[in-house]
Each structure stands twice: as C-alpha cells, then as structure tokens.
Scaffold this motif. Structure first.
Motif, PDB file in Angstrom:
ATOM      1  N   ARG A   8     -70.423 -43.821 -13.197  1.00 19.06           N
ATOM      2  CA  ARG A   8     -69.700 -42.975 -12.252  1.00 19.06           C
ATOM      3  C   ARG A   8     -70.501 -42.799 -10.956  1.00 19.06           C
ATOM      4  O   ARG A   8     -69.964 -42.893  -9.873  1.00 19.06           O
ATOM      5  N   ALA A   9     -71.806 -42.572 -11.110  1.00 23.24           N
ATOM      6  CA  ALA A   9     -72.639 -42.385  -9.928  1.00 23.24           C
ATOM      7  C   ALA A   9     -72.644 -43.652  -9.082  1.00 23.24           C
ATOM      8  O   ALA A   9     -72.564 -43.595  -7.854  1.00 23.24           O
ATOM      9  N   ARG A  10     -72.696 -44.804  -9.781  1.00 21.28           N
ATOM     10  CA  ARG A  10     -72.690 -46.055  -9.017  1.00 21.28           C
ATOM     11  C   ARG A  10     -71.381 -46.220  -8.267  1.00 21.28           C
ATOM     12  O   ARG A  10     -71.360 -46.616  -7.109  1.00 21.28           O
ATOM     13  N   ALA A  11     -70.309 -45.908  -8.935  1.00 14.80           N
ATOM     14  CA  ALA A  11     -69.008 -46.024  -8.267  1.00 14.80           C
ATOM     15  C   ALA A  11     -68.981 -45.118  -7.041  1.00 14.80           C
ATOM     16  O   ALA A  11     -68.518 -45.509  -5.965  1.00 14.80           O
ATOM     17  N   LEU A  12     -69.523 -43.912  -7.203  1.00 14.96           N
ATOM     18  CA  LEU A  12     -69.516 -42.958  -6.099  1.00 14.96           C
ATOM     19  C   LEU A  12     -70.320 -43.515  -4.921  1.00 14.96           C
ATOM     20  O   LEU A  12     -69.879 -43.491  -3.772  1.00 14.96           O
ATOM     21  N   ILE A  13     -71.490 -44.056  -5.250  1.00 16.10           N
ATOM     22  CA  ILE A  13     -72.326 -44.594  -4.176  1.00 16.10           C
ATOM     23  C   ILE A  13     -71.641 -45.775  -3.510  1.00 16.10           C
ATOM     24  O   ILE A  13     -71.647 -45.924  -2.293  1.00 16.10           O
ATOM     25  N   PHE A  14     -70.954 -46.582  -4.322  1.00 22.60           N
ATOM     26  CA  PHE A  14     -70.234 -47.711  -3.765  1.00 22.60           C
ATOM     27  C   PHE A  14     -69.159 -47.227  -2.779  1.00 22.60           C
ATOM     28  O   PHE A  14     -69.020 -47.731  -1.672  1.00 22.60           O
ATOM     29  N   VAL A  15     -68.438 -46.197  -3.210  1.00 25.30           N
ATOM     30  CA  VAL A  15     -67.387 -45.647  -2.341  1.00 25.30           C
ATOM     31  C   VAL A  15     -68.001 -45.132  -1.040  1.00 25.30           C
ATOM     32  O   VAL A  15     -67.495 -45.389   0.060  1.00 25.30           O
TER      33      VAL A  15
END
Ligand SMILES: *[C@@H]1O[C@H](CO)[C@@H](O)[C@H](O)[C@H]1NC(C)=O
Ligand SMILES: *[C@@H]1O[C@H](CO)[C@@H](O)[C@H](O)[C@H]1NC(C)=O
Ligand SMILES: *[C@@H]1O[C@H](CO)[C@@H](O)[C@H](O)[C@H]1NC(C)=O
Ligand SMILES: *[C@@H]1O[C@H](CO)[C@@H](O)[C@H](O)[C@H]1NC(C)=O
Length: 666
Positions: A8-15
């Motif tokens: 989830r954190a990675r997705a957030l950073i990607f966004v």
C-alpha cells in the motif's frame, strides 16, 4: 532505523510520484495561443497640421463645482479654512486650476468611461494640480503664495471644518490627535453581530479615508504633496463629509505602543511627518492577535483588512471607510473622483449587481451602461443572480431581504438610492473558477471550505460600510472565519446580501492592444448575453483574470490601474517633467494619454493611477511575488518527492537482497 514498505505504501508513493510528474508537466505546458502583438506605439497627440491649434481654457463651473446632492435640504456646506488661513472660496492659491482643451479629443480609456461615472473631462498640468500644495515652491517659476508647511496641522484644519459643518452630521466627533483608541481585547469581551441601521434622511453620512502606511515608509516631497492634496480636496473641500486618517503599521512591536501614551506619541513622532501627526492612528501585530486569535495570520498579504475592521470598531462615528494606499494618485480632483464613484454606486440596483461587478465595461462593445445591465439580465433570463437570497452555511445574512419573492417582479428598482456597502476599484472574479490566482484556496473556518463561492476584487482597496466591516470583524473574532485580503470584503458582502458595486472608472493602456482582443481577454469570448456557463450565468470570465499568469505580459506592463503595472509610473514621470527634454521641444517619453502643448506644458486627463512609486518604498501587499511562490512550492515538493522516491528505490532493492534481516527487525 529501518521501515518496511508494504504494497500500500509503495502504491501511495507511486501515486505521489505520478502526481508530481503531472504537476511538472502542467507547469511547463505551453499554451498554444500566440502572444498578442501590441499596436504601434502612439506618441503624444499633437495639434493637427492644418486645423486650429487646441486651446486651453479654464474649466467651467459645471465641470468643477460640488453639489450637495440629496442632502441639500438638511445641510449646506460651510466653506472651510484652507492651508493659507483663508476660506477655501476666497483663496485662489488653494484652488485647483483645472482646464478644458478645445480642439483636442479627450483620450478614450480602454475600459470604463468618464461620462458613465460622472467624472469631468478636465486636464491639469502638474504645476496646476500640485502647486497649491507646495509642488515646485522652491523654484523661481512658482507663481503661487507659499504656505508654511512646517506649521500646518492637518488634523486641526479638518477639525475646524467639522466644527463649522456640525449641523449636517448625526455626530460631529472630531479627530483626537495622539489619542490611543485601539486597545487589546478583554477576556470574555462580547462582540455582537451588527445590524443594519437605515440611513437617516436628515443627516449627512460621514466617510473616513484611511490611508495605509507603515513603519519604514520614507515620505518624499511628492508623498507630502499627495497627502496634502488628498486632505484638502476631500475633508476640507467637502465640508467635513470626509475625514482623513493615516493608519500606520508599527512593525517593531518592541515600541510597546499600547503600554503608555508616551510610547504611542513617540512612535507617531518617529514615523509620520509632523504636518500629519494629529491624524495618525497606530497599530501593531499584537493588537491584531489580541482581537483575532483564531485567525492563522495577521500579516498584510493575507489580512490587510484586519486593521480597517478594528478602525471601524473603534472609530464608530463614520458610516463608510475608504481604504487607500499611499501609491494611489489622482491626476484630477481627489474628492470629486471618490464622490463620483460613490454617487455611481448609490444609483445601482441590487439585482444582479454581483454579476455586473465582473465586467470590464467597454462602451464601444457594450453600449451604454444600461445596455450592459440589460445584456447581463438577458444572460440570467431575468433571474436574481448569485447575490439574490445568497446564503452560506456559516451564518445568517444580515443584508436586507428582497422586497419581492420572484426576482422577475423587481424591475431593477430594489436598492437604487441605497449606499453601497462595498465599492471595489476594478472588476471582481468568482473564486471557484479562478485557475491561477495563488490564493484561490486560501480560506479559514468555512463549513463548505473552498466550495463556498468566494468573491475576489483586486486590489485590496475600496470603500466599505461600517456594517460590512463589523460583520467581518465579528466573523473573524467570534467564528474564526477568514478569506485572503483581496477576497475579504467582497466575499462577506456577497454572503451577507450586502450591496457591492464596481463603478466603471476609466483605465488606460500602454502599449495599446486591439480593443476587441482586450474585450475577449478581460471578459471572455462572445456577447454578454451568451455567458451562461453553469454557476456563472451573467458573469465575465476572461482569461486575463482567470488564467492570469499566461497574460502577465499584458497586465504587468500596460494598465493605468493594475497592481503590477508600470504604466502609472511612466505617466507620472512624464507629467512631472522627469522624462523628455526639459525645454519642452520633444514629446519623447510622453505617453499618448498626456498632451504636450506648444509651450511645453504637459497636461494629464482625469485619472486614478495605481501604483505610483515615489522611492524604494515597497507596496504593502506582495501580490507580485505570487509566481515565485508557486515555483518555489513546486520545487520544494518535487525535491521532497524525489527524495522519497530515491529512498523507496534503495529500500526496495535492499529488501530484495536482505529480506530475512528486514523481517527480523520489523
Ligand atoms: C454646479 O453646476 C450645475 C450644472 O451646471 C449647476 O446646476 C449647479 O447650480 C452648480 N452648483 C453650484 C453650487 O454652483
Ligand atoms: C518653518 O520654516 C520657516 C522657514 O524655514 C522658519 O522660519 C520657521 O521657524 C519654521 N517653523 C517651525 C515651527 O519650525
Ligand atoms: C430582464 O429579463 C426579463 C426576463 O427576460 C425581462 O422580462 C425584463 O424586461 C428584463 N429587464 C431588463 C431591464 O432588461
Ligand atoms: C528609507 O530611508 C532610510 C534612510 O535613508 C533607508 O535606510 C531605508 O532603506 C529606506 N527605506 C526604504 C523602504 O526605502
């Protein structure tokens, strides 16, 4: 310290990274419209080769006299004593020598109109305009009677004038020099919401003119002349109907101006030229904090109205308050100019006044002002517009209720003859649609947040009624509601159903651009009747206003009234003889709005200029910084995001090789 990144954190950073990329693209995206080319520069108009030479005549009384308007039955002005100790009407040296010029077309403004606002089409040289106030009195050519400026006490002259004319006022309170009226808020002090009191027909409303100054402002000879002119032509010429104050921001709170009379007096004497000591009123930031503890900032950029709100609270004998900055200049009579604006505003109906306030009125495309009104009405199909029955979630409006249920039943009669609660100096904009204004989302405490329909009118000057100022005072002190400086009075006027008017004052442009393009860029494409965008029916929506940064090459150079424009300085320099050849043989550097006569005198038409910088003094508001704020903001967030991205990349590569260890620690 080791932190594990879940999916989830990675997705957030990607966004976040994706968003930052979009931000960069948006910032560097080029608009495909080509830049407009200005028209060929026009030099100062010269006499036609074969016709008769234009001739300069004294302006007729009808162009320069002052009428008593609707109060003539209850009041007749008693002439006041001027700067040279004589009555104004007996003293030639205290009277402006205004001219008309026959055989010369009056320069036509690119927006606004002298006729519509009731401004006289007169001309003056700088010597005629400022001579009575001492301009050039150190020179041999000075033909007036010198006045003892170092002994003039402008508060005393104003007080004398109020005293002579007291029979016209509800309360003839005078200026109390050096009096400390401002005080800190007491614990638990109650602040009431204001109520509208109808204007009594049997007294003349009083207006304070509040000139905004600050510690560190260096008063030049030109500033002094401008201040004298403003006091003489408003307070003295209008029989005390106006009273002028200088409201000074004391930046050094260490002066402790509120702790003793001595401190206060010393600060007045340090910060204000002696002639004006008596009309100075001081505040510092501790005062603003004390009254508005919930508002997150008290600086001039965001909250320039706070001192004016407190002024209305502590100086309650006035019905209206003009706020003007020291870089405003009237090339004509200051008092008649301001009065023309308020006279125009009084005659405006309330219905659709909000929509009309967005239009840059250009007579050549819009016809008479009543045609503009009819066209806005057509676009709204006769409905009441945004201000009719306006209601936001945060308070009950205090403005008067419409006299009829259905706006179609009001034939633009409601409000005609009522004084305006807010008079702005250039057209206003609907904040939810503003794309580039940096502070469009700056607000505090509103239940609907940025969905609340904010209303913005630049610059942060204008005339406010006491009712409006006290309403803002209440909202800030009790409810913690705030808007940015340039949106404060206008938004609260709208939300309270109070009367807001933008008189179409004349504004010139140099360089000049094709007028049809200007109409399109300031007002938006298409006839007024076709402006029916949902939520913005009847409103202008020009790109110059709504996407300002793309058009700064037009606004920052060219208008005689625009906070970043350089044209006012060029007009002023040429008028005061600081450019071109001194012997008057050349028109070089003299903008087309001025006229240079055969004998080398330079005449200016009747205008309000802003900003005119007399020295290195910087303006109170730093709106000009805005693009840099945006760029700095974008740069900082990009740096932050790339650091986060780099960190993530390192983290994820490390976790690939040392998963066990990470799990142990995690
Ligand atoms: C001012 O001029 C108008 C128009 O000419 C005239 O009707 C009025 O009487 C004049 N007022 C004064 C005070 O001279
Ligand atoms: C004002 O200036 C004049 C001329 O310089 C001087 O004679 C006079 O004493 C001055 N007055 C004051 C009050 O400083
Ligand atoms: C305003 O619009 C309504 C509805 O179209 C119309 O009946 C009315 O005459 C218009 N009024 C003016 C002054 O244009
Ligand atoms: C005002 O003048 C003083 C003294 O000459 C100078 O130090 C200061 O920088 C000036 N301030 C501004 C804002 O120009």
């Amino acid at each position: 310290m080791i932190i594990k990144f879940g999916a989830r954190a990675r997705a957030l950073i990607f966004v976040l990274l994706f968003l930052s990329l979009l931000l960069v693209l948006a910032h560097f995206r080029r608009r495909d419209e080509p830049r407009l080319e200005p028209l060929d520069s026009v030099t100062v108009p010269v006499a036609p080769g074969n016709g008769p030479l234009p001739s300069v005549k004294p302006a007729p009384d009808s162009a320069t006299n002052i009428t008593d308007k609707q109060w003539s039955s209850v009041w007749s002005r008693v002439p006041c004593v001027g700067l040279r100790g004589l009555n104004f009407d007996e003293e030639n040296d205290d009277t402006l020598r205004e001219s008309v010029i026959e055989g010369l077309d009056y320069p036509s403004p690119f927006v606004g109109s002298h006729d519509t606002v009731g401004l006289s089409q007169t001309w003056m040289t700088a010597a005629a305009r400022y001579g009575p106030y001492g301009w050039g009195d150190d020179q041999a050519a000075y033909d007036g009677k010198k006045a003892p400026w170092n002994e003039t006490d402008w508060a005393k002259l104003q007080n004398q004038c109020i005293y002579y004319n007291a029979h016209g006022f509800h309360d003839a309170a005078i200026i109390q020099p050096f009096a400390r009226r401002f005080r800190m808020r007491e614990p638990g002090e109650e602040i009431k919401s204001p109520v509208i009191e109808p204007q009594a027909a049997n007294y003349v409303p009083r207006t304070a003119i509040v000139l905004r100054a600050w510690e560190g402002y260096n008063y030049t000879a030109e500033d002094l002349v401008n201040l004298r002119a403003t006091v003489a032509e408003t307070a003295l010429r209008f029989g005390g109907e106006y009273t002028v104050y200088i409201l000074v921001h004391v930046k050094d709170t260490g002066r402790n101006i509120f702790s003793s009379d001595e401190n206060y007096r010393r600060a007045v004497e340090d910060l204000v030229p002696p002639e004006f000591w008596g009309m100075a009123v001081l505040f510092d930031e501790t005062l603003l904090q004390s009254w508005y503890p919930e508002i997150k900032t008290h600086g001039a950029t965001y909250q320039i109205m706070q001192p004016l709100q407190l002024f209305a609270h502590f100086y309650p004998k006035f019905d209206f308050y003009w706020q003007l900055e020291l870089d405003v200049r009237f090339t004509g009579h200051a008092g008649r100019y301001l009065t023309a604006l308020s006279d125009f505003a009084r005659e405006q109906p309330r219905k659709q006044a909000i929509e009309r306030s967005t239009w840059y009125y250009m007579p050549e495309f819009h016809g008479g002002y009543s045609d503009l009104l009819a066209a806005v009405n057509a676009s709204l199909e006769g409905k009441g517009g945004l201000g009719w029955g306006m209601r936001i979630q945060d308070f009950e409006p205090i403005g008067p209720k419409p006299p009829v249920e259905d706006p179609l039943d009001d034939n633009f009669e409601w409000g005609v003859g009522d004084e305006a609660d807010f008079i702005a100096l250039t057209p206003c904009a609907y904040m939810p649609s503003l794309e580039h204004w940096v502070w469009r989302n700056w607000q505090q405490g509103l239940k609907a947040g940025t969905k609340t329909p904010g209303w913005m009118c630049q610059p942060a000057m204008g005339r406010a009624s006491r009712t409006l100022l006290l309403a803002v005072h209440h909202a800030q002190a009790v409810q913690g509601l705030a808007m940015h400086s340039e949106a404060t009075l206008s938004s609260f006027a709208l939300w309270h159903g109070l009367k807001l008017v933008v008189p179409p004052q004349p504004i010139y442009q140099d360089p000049q651009w094709p007028h049809d393009k200007m109409n399109e860029l300031f007002n938006g494409p298409g006839a007024i009747e076709t402006h029916r965008m949902q939520g913005m029916e009847g409103m202008a929506r020009g790109d110059v206003i709504y996407r300002q940064t793309d058009y700064e090459y037009i606004t920052t150079t060219s208008a005689s009234f625009w906070y970043t424009s350089d044209f006012p300085n060029r007009i002023y320099d040429a008028w005061l003889g600081r450019v071109g050849s001194q012997d008057g043989s050349s028109s070089r550097g003299v903008p087309y709005v001025l006229w240079r006569s055969g004998d080398g005198k330079v005449y200016a038409p009747n205008m309000m200029l802003h900003p005119v910088k007399t020295n290195q003094n910087r303006p109170l508001d730093s709106s000009g910084d805005s693009p840099w704020l945006v760029i700095a903001g974008v740069a900082v967030s990009l740096l932050g995001l790339s650091a986060a991205g780099f960190w993530w990349w390192k983290r994820s590569s490390r976790s690939r090789y040392s998963a066990l260890r990470t799990e142990e620690v995690g």
